[in-house]
Design a protein around this motif. Sequence first.
Motif, PDB file in Angstrom:
ATOM      1  N   ARG A 160      93.799  43.868 159.069  1.00 15.04           N
ATOM      2  CA  ARG A 160      94.305  45.151 158.589  1.00 15.04           C
ATOM      3  C   ARG A 160      93.213  46.202 158.475  1.00 15.04           C
ATOM      4  N   PHE A 161      91.929  45.773 158.455  1.00 15.04           N
ATOM      5  CA  PHE A 161      90.838  46.724 158.257  1.00 15.04           C
ATOM      6  C   PHE A 161      89.746  46.633 159.311  1.00 15.04           C
ATOM      7  N   ALA A 162      89.606  45.498 159.965  1.00 17.01           N
ATOM      8  CA  ALA A 162      88.439  45.265 160.827  1.00 17.01           C
ATOM      9  C   ALA A 162      88.271  46.325 161.902  1.00 17.01           C
ATOM     10  N   ALA A 163      89.358  46.864 162.437  1.00 15.75           N
ATOM     11  CA  ALA A 163      89.272  47.764 163.579  1.00 15.75           C
ATOM     12  C   ALA A 163      88.976  49.209 163.196  1.00 15.75           C
ATOM     13  N   TRP A 164      89.206  49.579 161.932  1.00 14.26           N
ATOM     14  CA  TRP A 164      89.093  51.006 161.614  1.00 14.26           C
ATOM     15  C   TRP A 164      88.428  51.337 160.279  1.00 14.26           C
ATOM     16  N   TRP A 165      87.978  50.363 159.525  1.00 16.32           N
ATOM     17  CA  TRP A 165      87.471  50.668 158.190  1.00 16.32           C
ATOM     18  C   TRP A 165      86.219  51.537 158.223  1.00 16.32           C
ATOM     19  N   GLU A 166      85.440  51.495 159.319  1.00 15.87           N
ATOM     20  CA  GLU A 166      84.215  52.281 159.404  1.00 15.87           C
ATOM     21  C   GLU A 166      84.480  53.775 159.608  1.00 15.87           C
ATOM     22  N   GLU A 167      85.725  54.152 159.903  1.00 12.29           N
ATOM     23  CA  GLU A 167      86.042  55.561 160.155  1.00 12.29           C
ATOM     24  C   GLU A 167      86.050  56.389 158.880  1.00 12.29           C
TER      25      GLU A 167
ATOM     26  N   ASN B 223      84.632  43.887 150.313  1.00 18.58           N
ATOM     27  CA  ASN B 223      83.542  44.016 151.278  1.00 18.58           C
ATOM     28  C   ASN B 223      83.402  42.772 152.142  1.00 18.58           C
ATOM     29  N   ALA B 224      83.767  41.621 151.592  1.00 18.20           N
ATOM     30  CA  ALA B 224      83.721  40.391 152.391  1.00 18.20           C
ATOM     31  C   ALA B 224      84.921  40.264 153.310  1.00 18.20           C
ATOM     32  N   ALA B 225      86.047  40.842 152.910  1.00 20.00           N
ATOM     33  CA  ALA B 225      87.270  40.676 153.697  1.00 20.00           C
ATOM     34  C   ALA B 225      87.451  41.742 154.770  1.00 20.00           C
ATOM     35  N   LYS B 226      86.857  42.915 154.597  1.00 23.55           N
ATOM     36  CA  LYS B 226      87.139  44.017 155.523  1.00 23.55           C
ATOM     37  C   LYS B 226      86.612  43.763 156.929  1.00 23.55           C
ATOM     38  N   HIS B 227      85.628  42.871 157.080  1.00 23.97           N
ATOM     39  CA  HIS B 227      85.089  42.590 158.412  1.00 23.97           C
ATOM     40  C   HIS B 227      85.972  41.638 159.203  1.00 23.97           C
ATOM     41  N   THR B 228      86.733  40.807 158.526  1.00 21.44           N
ATOM     42  CA  THR B 228      87.539  39.792 159.203  1.00 21.44           C
ATOM     43  C   THR B 228      89.039  40.029 159.095  1.00 21.44           C
ATOM     44  N   ASP B 229      89.473  40.745 158.065  1.00 19.20           N
ATOM     45  CA  ASP B 229      90.900  41.014 157.884  1.00 19.20           C
ATOM     46  C   ASP B 229      91.397  41.950 158.988  1.00 19.20           C
TER      47      ASP B 229
END
Length: 382
Positions: free
Chosen positions: A91-98, A83-89
Amino acid sequence: MKKFRPRPGFVVQAFRFALDPNAAQEHVLRSHCGAARAAYNWAVGWVTASWWQRRAEESYGVAKEELTEWRPWSLPSLRKAFNAAKHTDGRFAAWWEENSKEAYNTGLAGASAAFDNYAKSKQGKRRGKRMGAPRFKAKRKARLACRFTTGVIRVDADGRHVTLPRLGTIRTHEPTVKLLARVQAGTARILSATVRHERGRWFVSFQAEVKRDLERVARPDVAVGIDLGVKTLAVMADSTGEIRTVPNPRHYDRARKRLRRASRVVSRRQGPDRRTGQKPSRRWEKANAARNKVHYRVANLRADALHKLTTAVAAEYGTVVVEDLGVAGMLRNRRLARQIADAGFGEIRRQLTYKARQRHATRIIVADRWYPSSKTCSGAAR
């Protein structure tokens, strides 16, 4: 994590239905399953990075007290770190909210279980073959699956649709009356749902807590011993002296001609090549789907035959004696491996165990695999 235990009089049962998603829903399904795979790979990389860092520091002569700390692989720790890494990484920052949070939780839970199994196997606390360290899942080979434990999970009242978090309402290929009737009657409660892609089709499996009363067997005072084989699938001798034989249907052998023909067609098409990055042609994908359809039919026929056999045995006898076969060792015999795998010895024992205990309270006795039953005279035992 504390293991779920059903209430008295209830059992945990799975209900599996084939899905019929449209193009948009299939895209969302694949996105969720891909997110689970990405989260799994992230967790494996995040934990093993500390292992390699410590190994490098040890080679440089760093003191043990000053080495990088081990990164924990418990599910809460992985969730907090992800949860701390998904906002800045990147690999996930652009699409994890989908995708739903359950998709990422599926991958993290799988990684946590894989590390636990590896640690227990290394310490000698886990039975079976020695397990290696978790590895990354390749995009092409990874099984598409995603599990939902929170949110809207239900079987719709029309009996032909299911509703899942972020996926919405999806039509099913078959009626869902078996589970719907129990839910409406209050004798079942859905715990979770797992979507999975197998051989070109999507399935959803509902894990439910179901109220099940024990059913009385037809002959409670009769015991039966089951001897499994290749030529004859099962020879059953009961305490009354009656002997029954169940022929081996040999579903795979019957389909080998069609499989050879389908495999020949696949080999003549332009398939994928990881070394050169070549993508499969449409004709290869079509031929491969036809071959998978044959495999899928064989698997369904085998499962149907085994369920009918085990259900009949568990519902008739009060005591069932089965063999403790070393199936893994038997499969090393290259001359009989195909026939043994097609017969499904291990699956027969698994089904008998849970059907006898949960549905009929039948007594199950597992005979020692080293007991010389074949060398004992039948007259000497009387």
